[in-house]
Design an enzyme around this catalytic site. Structure first.
Site, PDB file in Angstrom:
ATOM      1  N   LYS A  45     -77.568   0.210  22.832  1.00 44.00           N
ATOM      2  CA  LYS A  45     -78.611   1.205  23.084  1.00 44.00           C
ATOM      3  C   LYS A  45     -79.949   0.460  23.192  1.00 44.00           C
ATOM      4  O   LYS A  45     -80.179  -0.516  22.468  1.00 44.00           O
ATOM      5  CB  LYS A  45     -78.657   2.220  21.924  1.00 44.00           C
ATOM      6  CG  LYS A  45     -79.788   3.231  21.991  1.00 44.00           C
ATOM      7  CD  LYS A  45     -79.673   4.168  23.177  1.00 44.00           C
ATOM      8  CE  LYS A  45     -80.888   5.104  23.282  1.00 44.00           C
ATOM      9  NZ  LYS A  45     -80.930   5.789  24.600  1.00 44.00           N
ATOM     10  N   CYS A 131     -86.896   4.118  31.371  1.00 43.65           N
ATOM     11  CA  CYS A 131     -86.592   5.318  30.581  1.00 43.65           C
ATOM     12  C   CYS A 131     -87.508   6.463  30.996  1.00 43.65           C
ATOM     13  O   CYS A 131     -88.734   6.336  30.920  1.00 43.65           O
ATOM     14  CB  CYS A 131     -86.747   5.058  29.091  1.00 43.65           C
ATOM     15  SG  CYS A 131     -86.428   6.564  28.149  1.00 43.65           S
TER      16      CYS A 131
HETATM   17  C1  SIN Z   1     -83.211   7.852  26.428  1.00 46.00           C
HETATM   18  O1  SIN Z   1     -83.010   7.367  25.298  1.00 46.00           O
HETATM   19  O2  SIN Z   1     -84.051   8.755  26.613  1.00 46.00           O
HETATM   20  C2  SIN Z   1     -82.432   7.363  27.599  1.00 46.00           C
HETATM   21  C3  SIN Z   1     -82.751   5.952  27.856  1.00 46.00           C
HETATM   22  C4  SIN Z   1     -82.994   5.663  29.295  1.00 46.00           C
HETATM   23  O3  SIN Z   1     -82.806   6.512  30.163  1.00 46.00           O
HETATM   24  O4  SIN Z   1     -83.394   4.533  29.574  1.00 46.00           O
END
Ligand code: SIN
Length: 312
Positions: A45, A131
């Site tokens: 993540k 993001c």
């Molecule tokens: C998110 O955590 O909002 C998604 C991450 C991303 O789209 O890079």
């Protein structure tokens, strides 16, 4: 037997499939799951310097043709993922894994990347410039000046293999402009694409996620043509030393085949992995192998980037 092995940044992977950052990668347990599946590697993540709770729930919904999310970068913080990866370098020393990161400011991004640079981490780093879900923070890679400045500053001190995760672009001029920037730097890969930002999905009269009054990144079947276009546009424009990771709309082996035909060296599963679970890696690998067998291709190199055009 046909082979789906691949390499990225000079590192070898037994299979060209992996998760997309955000799916099956929040905790060590999830990452262990991907590591022990048919996937060739995993990406964490996206980590910020400190842990983050992210946006209020509900913030992810499966929808019939894909997904919508506004997670807001929930994560355990850089040290959690970095320490896990450093431990894995002892126990799984023959394999390479990917650390996804971004700061909440350029300064934080540099702090994170300097920490990685100064550590013993030997894997790949993916800098997430795309993001769409942090309120008040635009997608970095839509700001070309900012992107160029960050990359210029990063490569003053960062010498480990680095790639970037990109949002989809929708205009040929933007492909040209973005590629002209990326080609100035010793990037190892670009990952095309993150979700299509700020879509809206409605059931009856109501949005299906809470943050940003329902606006969220769209993934899954909706986005395959856009993902393929971005993979191929950058494959055509980038220096051959910058490889492409293909992400977006991969539900079947045929979808993966198309990403590779457009130029992808590695293929990521996002929404499909979220919907189907870890077995998706095995199923899609087998489906890709069947297509390759039918066509007489023994390796990905036999067809990577060989998309055919209609001539007169
Ligand atoms: C998110 O955590 O909002 C998604 C991450 C991303 O789209 O890079």
């Amino acid at each position: 037997m046909v082979s789906t092995k691949t390499s990225l940044a000079g590192l070898e992977f037994d299979n060209c499939f992996m998760n997309a950052a955000g799916v099956w990668c929040m905790t060590k347990e999830e990452l262990d799951g991907v590591k022990n599946s048919a996937a060739g590697t995993f990406v964490t993540k996206t980590a910020t310097l400190e842990e983050r709770a992210g946006n209020p729930e509900p913030r992810y919904q499966n929808v019939p043709l894909g997904s919508i999310n506004s997670m807001g970068l929930p994560n355990q913080g850089l040290n959690y993922y970095l320490n896990y990866l450093l431990d894995l370098q002892q126990t799984d020393s023959e394999r390479t894994f990917v650390l996804s990161v971004v700061g909440m400011s350029p300064e934080e991004t540099h702090t994170i990347l300097k920490t990685i640079q100064d550590s013993d981490f030997r894997g790949l780093t993916e800098l997430n410039l795309s993001c769409p879900n942090v309120p008040g923070k635009p997608q970095i890679a839509y700001d070309f000046e900012m992107t160029e400045r960050i990359l210029r500053d990063v490569f003053v001190y960062f010498t480990k293999p680095l790639g970037i995760k990109l949002p989809p672009y929708f205009d040929m001029v933007h492909f040209d402009q973005a590629a002209a920037i990326f080609n100035q730097f010793p990037l190892k890969f670009v990952n095309c694409v993150n979700s299509i930002g700020n879509g809206l999905y409605i059931e009856d009269e109501t949005v299906v996620i809470k943050p940003k009054n329902g606006f969220g990144g769209i993934g899954g079947q909706y986005i395959k043509p856009t993902a393929l276009a971005n993979v191929h546009a950058f494959y055509q424009r980038l220096n051959p030393s910058i490889q492409i990771v293909g992400t977006g709309g991969v539900l079947t082996g045929r979808d993966a085949f198309e990403h590779i035909l457009c130029g992808a060296s590695m293929v990521q599963l996002g929404t499909t992995l979220q919907k189907e679970g870890l077995y998706a890696f095995e199923r899609i690998t087998q489906e890709l192998q069947s297509i390759m067998e039918e066509k007489g291709y023994g390796s990905l190199e036999d067809f990577r980037g060989k998309l055919q055009y209609i001539s007169e």
